[in-house]
Scaffold this motif. Sequence first.
Motif, PDB file in Angstrom:
ATOM      1  N   VAL A   1      -9.031   5.525  -2.629  1.00  0.00           N
ATOM      2  CA  VAL A   1      -8.072   5.041  -3.658  1.00  0.00           C
ATOM      3  C   VAL A   1      -8.102   3.712  -2.831  1.00  0.00           C
ATOM      4  O   VAL A   1      -7.772   3.783  -1.897  1.00  0.00           O
ATOM      5  N   VAL A   2      -7.696   2.767  -3.374  1.00  0.00           N
ATOM      6  CA  VAL A   2      -7.552   1.237  -2.688  1.00  0.00           C
ATOM      7  C   VAL A   2      -6.284   1.108  -3.310  1.00  0.00           C
ATOM      8  O   VAL A   2      -5.183   1.146  -4.054  1.00  0.00           O
ATOM      9  N   ALA A   3      -5.316   1.535  -1.672  1.00  0.00           N
ATOM     10  CA  ALA A   3      -3.884   1.743  -1.717  1.00  0.00           C
ATOM     11  C   ALA A   3      -3.967  -0.073  -1.757  1.00  0.00           C
ATOM     12  O   ALA A   3      -2.641   0.057  -2.337  1.00  0.00           O
ATOM     13  N   ASP A   4      -4.372  -0.807  -1.288  1.00  0.00           N
ATOM     14  CA  ASP A   4      -4.081  -2.312  -1.121  1.00  0.00           C
ATOM     15  C   ASP A   4      -5.173  -3.270  -1.359  1.00  0.00           C
ATOM     16  O   ASP A   4      -6.309  -2.999  -0.670  1.00  0.00           O
ATOM     17  N   GLY A   5      -5.126  -4.533  -2.422  1.00  0.00           N
ATOM     18  CA  GLY A   5      -6.738  -5.435  -3.021  1.00  0.00           C
ATOM     19  C   GLY A   5      -7.423  -5.193  -3.707  1.00  0.00           C
ATOM     20  O   GLY A   5      -8.113  -5.823  -3.851  1.00  0.00           O
TER      21      GLY A   5
ATOM     22  N   GLU B   1       6.055  11.295  -0.587  1.00  0.00           N
ATOM     23  CA  GLU B   1       6.494  10.533   1.084  1.00  0.00           C
ATOM     24  C   GLU B   1       5.853  10.096   1.832  1.00  0.00           C
ATOM     25  O   GLU B   1       5.211   8.712   2.897  1.00  0.00           O
ATOM     26  N   GLY B   2       6.591  10.896   3.043  1.00  0.00           N
ATOM     27  CA  GLY B   2       6.010  11.537   3.826  1.00  0.00           C
ATOM     28  C   GLY B   2       4.055  11.142   4.025  1.00  0.00           C
ATOM     29  O   GLY B   2       3.918  10.448   5.386  1.00  0.00           O
ATOM     30  N   GLN B   3       3.621  11.483   3.390  1.00  0.00           N
ATOM     31  CA  GLN B   3       2.141  11.390   3.435  1.00  0.00           C
ATOM     32  C   GLN B   3       1.810  10.006   2.931  1.00  0.00           C
ATOM     33  O   GLN B   3       1.018   9.515   3.849  1.00  0.00           O
ATOM     34  N   ALA B   4       2.361   9.196   2.453  1.00  0.00           N
ATOM     35  CA  ALA B   4       1.836   7.775   1.952  1.00  0.00           C
ATOM     36  C   ALA B   4       2.071   7.147   3.379  1.00  0.00           C
ATOM     37  O   ALA B   4       1.607   6.253   4.495  1.00  0.00           O
ATOM     38  N   ALA B   5       3.615   7.334   4.095  1.00  0.00           N
ATOM     39  CA  ALA B   5       4.281   6.603   5.259  1.00  0.00           C
ATOM     40  C   ALA B   5       2.476   7.241   6.101  1.00  0.00           C
ATOM     41  O   ALA B   5       3.160   6.233   7.139  1.00  0.00           O
ATOM     42  N   ASP B   6       2.497   7.645   6.577  1.00  0.00           N
ATOM     43  CA  ASP B   6       1.676   8.784   7.503  1.00  0.00           C
ATOM     44  C   ASP B   6       0.465   7.822   7.508  1.00  0.00           C
ATOM     45  O   ASP B   6      -0.367   7.601   7.845  1.00  0.00           O
ATOM     46  N   LEU B   7      -0.513   7.776   6.092  1.00  0.00           N
ATOM     47  CA  LEU B   7      -1.807   6.989   5.734  1.00  0.00           C
ATOM     48  C   LEU B   7      -1.556   5.768   6.066  1.00  0.00           C
ATOM     49  O   LEU B   7      -2.313   5.097   6.744  1.00  0.00           O
ATOM     50  N   VAL B   8      -0.521   4.770   6.236  1.00  0.00           N
ATOM     51  CA  VAL B   8      -0.438   3.555   5.893  1.00  0.00           C
ATOM     52  C   VAL B   8      -0.125   3.059   7.769  1.00  0.00           C
ATOM     53  O   VAL B   8      -0.602   2.695   8.363  1.00  0.00           O
ATOM     54  N   ALA B   9       0.745   3.823   8.257  1.00  0.00           N
ATOM     55  CA  ALA B   9       0.458   3.790  10.208  1.00  0.00           C
ATOM     56  C   ALA B   9      -1.041   4.176  10.273  1.00  0.00           C
ATOM     57  O   ALA B   9      -1.120   3.235  11.164  1.00  0.00           O
TER      58      ALA B   9
ATOM     59  N   LEU C   1      -7.054  -2.434   1.853  1.00  0.00           N
ATOM     60  CA  LEU C   1      -6.690  -0.675   2.225  1.00  0.00           C
ATOM     61  C   LEU C   1      -7.420   0.211   1.489  1.00  0.00           C
ATOM     62  O   LEU C   1      -7.420   0.303   0.466  1.00  0.00           O
ATOM     63  N   LEU C   2      -8.118   1.205   2.302  1.00  0.00           N
ATOM     64  CA  LEU C   2      -8.700   2.214   1.542  1.00  0.00           C
ATOM     65  C   LEU C   2      -8.459   3.291   1.911  1.00  0.00           C
ATOM     66  O   LEU C   2      -8.460   3.454   3.368  1.00  0.00           O
ATOM     67  N   VAL C   3      -8.202   4.340   0.987  1.00  0.00           N
ATOM     68  CA  VAL C   3      -8.080   5.926   2.053  1.00  0.00           C
ATOM     69  C   VAL C   3      -8.897   6.983   0.919  1.00  0.00           C
ATOM     70  O   VAL C   3      -9.023   7.201  -0.565  1.00  0.00           O
ATOM     71  N   ARG C   4      -9.431   7.100   1.757  1.00  0.00           N
ATOM     72  CA  ARG C   4     -10.262   8.428   1.199  1.00  0.00           C
ATOM     73  C   ARG C   4      -9.739   9.678   0.519  1.00  0.00           C
ATOM     74  O   ARG C   4      -9.209  10.697   1.548  1.00  0.00           O
TER      75      ARG C   4
ATOM     76  N   ALA D   1       1.251  -1.349  -0.007  1.00  0.00           N
ATOM     77  CA  ALA D   1      -0.016   0.109  -0.227  1.00  0.00           C
ATOM     78  C   ALA D   1       0.922   1.670  -0.127  1.00  0.00           C
ATOM     79  O   ALA D   1       0.419   1.821  -0.264  1.00  0.00           O
ATOM     80  N   GLU D   2       1.768   1.422   0.885  1.00  0.00           N
ATOM     81  CA  GLU D   2       2.992   2.570   0.788  1.00  0.00           C
ATOM     82  C   GLU D   2       3.609   2.469  -0.390  1.00  0.00           C
ATOM     83  O   GLU D   2       3.662   3.601  -0.851  1.00  0.00           O
ATOM     84  N   SER D   3       3.899   1.902  -1.353  1.00  0.00           N
ATOM     85  CA  SER D   3       5.022   1.615  -2.219  1.00  0.00           C
ATOM     86  C   SER D   3       2.979   2.140  -3.072  1.00  0.00           C
ATOM     87  O   SER D   3       4.260   3.511  -3.749  1.00  0.00           O
ATOM     88  N   TYR D   4       2.312   1.614  -3.199  1.00  0.00           N
ATOM     89  CA  TYR D   4       1.280   2.293  -5.051  1.00  0.00           C
ATOM     90  C   TYR D   4       1.371   4.004  -3.860  1.00  0.00           C
ATOM     91  O   TYR D   4       0.613   4.736  -4.291  1.00  0.00           O
ATOM     92  N   LEU D   5       0.729   4.169  -2.762  1.00  0.00           N
ATOM     93  CA  LEU D   5       0.440   5.689  -2.184  1.00  0.00           C
ATOM     94  C   LEU D   5       1.339   6.405  -2.997  1.00  0.00           C
ATOM     95  O   LEU D   5       1.214   7.131  -2.823  1.00  0.00           O
TER      96      LEU D   5
END
Length: 123
Positions: A98-102, A31-39, A87-90, A21-25
């Motif tokens: 966003v379908v971050a994974d799946g 980068e920092g925002q993607a890591a925060d979303l996954v956390a 894993l989804l992100v609004r 998910a972090e790779s896709y996001l």
Amino acid sequence: MADAPEILWLPDVEEHDYPAAESYLGLIYPEGQAADLVARLRTAPLVRFKAKDIFRASGLSSLGVSNARVEKDRKKIEKGTPLSPLLLVRDTANGKVVVADGYHRLCAIYGFDEGAWIPCKIV
């Protein structure tokens, strides 16, 4: 026509889904925002949405069964192998989910039952 098989779920997201998910996001967000979303996804509770609603909210189209990853997940469903939740992100700025994974799991499930309830983590 035969009844669709029961779709089984793991009790939580598989660990390897978070780096995916972090790779896709990381392609969509800094980068920092993607890591925060996954956390945040790691600690988010599981909720459920219908497959058709996830597609509508994401604006994505479904991949066909000719896709190797979708076919792999279809076979898991047919064998009764539990799947990992999505894993989804609004993305409120763009009014989408966003379908971050799946994504491939979502496509496989939709092929069996567009109204199937899918466990997800969403932030």
